[in-house]
Write a protein that holds these residues in place. Sequence first.
Motif, PDB file in Angstrom:
ATOM      1  N   PRO A 222       0.818  -1.213   0.000  1.00 39.13           N
ATOM      2  CA  PRO A 222       0.000   0.000   0.000  1.00 39.13           C
ATOM      3  C   PRO A 222       0.857   1.270   0.000  1.00 39.13           C
ATOM      4  O   PRO A 222       1.924   1.303   0.614  1.00 39.13           O
ATOM      5  N   VAL A 223       0.395   2.272  -0.732  1.00 33.07           N
ATOM      6  CA  VAL A 223       1.107   3.553  -0.824  1.00 33.07           C
ATOM      7  C   VAL A 223       0.111   4.672  -0.565  1.00 33.07           C
ATOM      8  O   VAL A 223      -0.968   4.704  -1.162  1.00 33.07           O
ATOM      9  N   HIS A 224       0.469   5.597   0.328  1.00 32.57           N
ATOM     10  CA  HIS A 224      -0.388   6.741   0.645  1.00 32.57           C
ATOM     11  C   HIS A 224       0.462   8.003   0.677  1.00 32.57           C
ATOM     12  O   HIS A 224       1.502   8.039   1.343  1.00 32.57           O
ATOM     13  N   ILE A 225       0.031   9.013  -0.059  1.00 30.82           N
ATOM     14  CA  ILE A 225       0.844  10.202  -0.303  1.00 30.82           C
ATOM     15  C   ILE A 225      -0.002  11.451  -0.091  1.00 30.82           C
ATOM     16  O   ILE A 225      -1.193  11.481  -0.405  1.00 30.82           O
ATOM     17  N   LEU A 226       0.625  12.499   0.411  1.00 35.52           N
ATOM     18  CA  LEU A 226      -0.030  13.799   0.541  1.00 35.52           C
ATOM     19  C   LEU A 226       0.271  14.647  -0.701  1.00 35.52           C
ATOM     20  O   LEU A 226       1.410  14.691  -1.175  1.00 35.52           O
ATOM     21  N   VAL A 227      -0.763  15.305  -1.205  1.00 39.25           N
ATOM     22  CA  VAL A 227      -0.591  16.260  -2.309  1.00 39.25           C
ATOM     23  C   VAL A 227      -1.109  17.604  -1.813  1.00 39.25           C
ATOM     24  O   VAL A 227      -2.309  17.761  -1.540  1.00 39.25           O
ATOM     25  N   ILE A 228      -0.215  18.559  -1.664  1.00 38.62           N
ATOM     26  CA  ILE A 228      -0.612  19.874  -1.155  1.00 38.62           C
ATOM     27  C   ILE A 228      -1.579  20.520  -2.140  1.00 38.62           C
ATOM     28  O   ILE A 228      -1.338  20.533  -3.355  1.00 38.62           O
ATOM     29  N   HIS A 229      -2.686  21.027  -1.618  1.00 37.45           N
ATOM     30  CA  HIS A 229      -3.678  21.645  -2.496  1.00 37.45           C
ATOM     31  C   HIS A 229      -3.073  22.799  -3.290  1.00 37.45           C
ATOM     32  O   HIS A 229      -2.345  23.637  -2.746  1.00 37.45           O
ATOM     33  N   GLY A 230      -3.374  22.825  -4.565  1.00 32.02           N
ATOM     34  CA  GLY A 230      -2.879  23.887  -5.431  1.00 32.02           C
ATOM     35  C   GLY A 230      -1.499  23.631  -5.999  1.00 32.02           C
ATOM     36  O   GLY A 230      -0.931  24.508  -6.658  1.00 32.02           O
TER      37      GLY A 230
END
Length: 337
Positions: A222-230
């Motif tokens: 499993p892979v979980h990543i944060l993507v900063i809005h904008g």
Amino acid sequence: MEKLKSVQQKIPCIFEIAVLNEPSDKRSNQPYKVLAGEKLNPKIKDLTQLNDVLATEKLDGTCVLIDEFNGKPWLWARYDRKPTKGAEKRFRRFQNQQQSCENGSEIMDRKFEWDFLKDFKDVPDHWKPASGVDVQDGHVLPDSIGHTPGWVPVDVKSRQHCWHLTSVDLQQGLAVVLRETDNNKELVIDCVSLETLLGHTAELIGTMVNGNPYGIGSKQCPVHILVIHGSIPIYNLPSITRSNIQEWFQHNDNSKLEGIVWHFPTGQLYKLHRNHLGLEWPVADLVLSKRPVSVSHNFSKYEFTEDKKTQFYSFSNIIGHRCEMLKEIHNEIIQET
């Protein structure tokens, strides 16, 4: 990282909306459907601003906030305060009456009255409302579906936050972040200090989030990543008219995404979801999933040997690796284990 306006509450549609008296395709608890009209949102009064608008990709995950908790940079999960069953029934009846009046050209000149002491369910300890919510007599007001957007700090002992926690190392104050590279349009998976992200909101995407429309990771890895809005710009969009944007969604090779968020020079945000145009979501072959991605050398700055099952340890073993498509990055991890 340039700090764009924090996405902490619901963003209005960039076009005027038409409300249909039929259940929403997007929200099971919403008894009406919202579609984009032909005219721009009436709040956009200075049309010259349209020349300086930044368009970014709207992602389909779960919203998070990076903020302090007990004096440390921390990850906060989205948690909306919701009405009790009785209050929700009264609110739904009111909405249906209001919609019937609008359809019959009558004017219903009153607002729903909430009992702030009785109408809402208890919220967890340390819950806080999202910034920018309306306040009346010291009480934060719910949104158009009766919810009050808010946040709770992720609990390291809670199964509810187990996938949130894979994207951060709270002991070292680090996050796994997906972003564009500085010199081209490829993606990079980076190891970033939470302190540098304070005040930002992000979308948590990955294997166990929202049905994983991006196809990231697997049950084995499993892979979980944060993507900063904008932080994921959309390039070469047409001018902002409903017909132009709808044609773009239907015929452009780069339109396989959930929606668009426009960042105006004033700081105001506007969005458009595929559902606003009556288009299907989710769709196959998403643009983000198929973009090349590499793993940043920043993972080499830290030690992740205590728990070899963490994402941080996995990514530290494939520093500098480049994968032709984001959705295949877990294969690189598996090959190195």
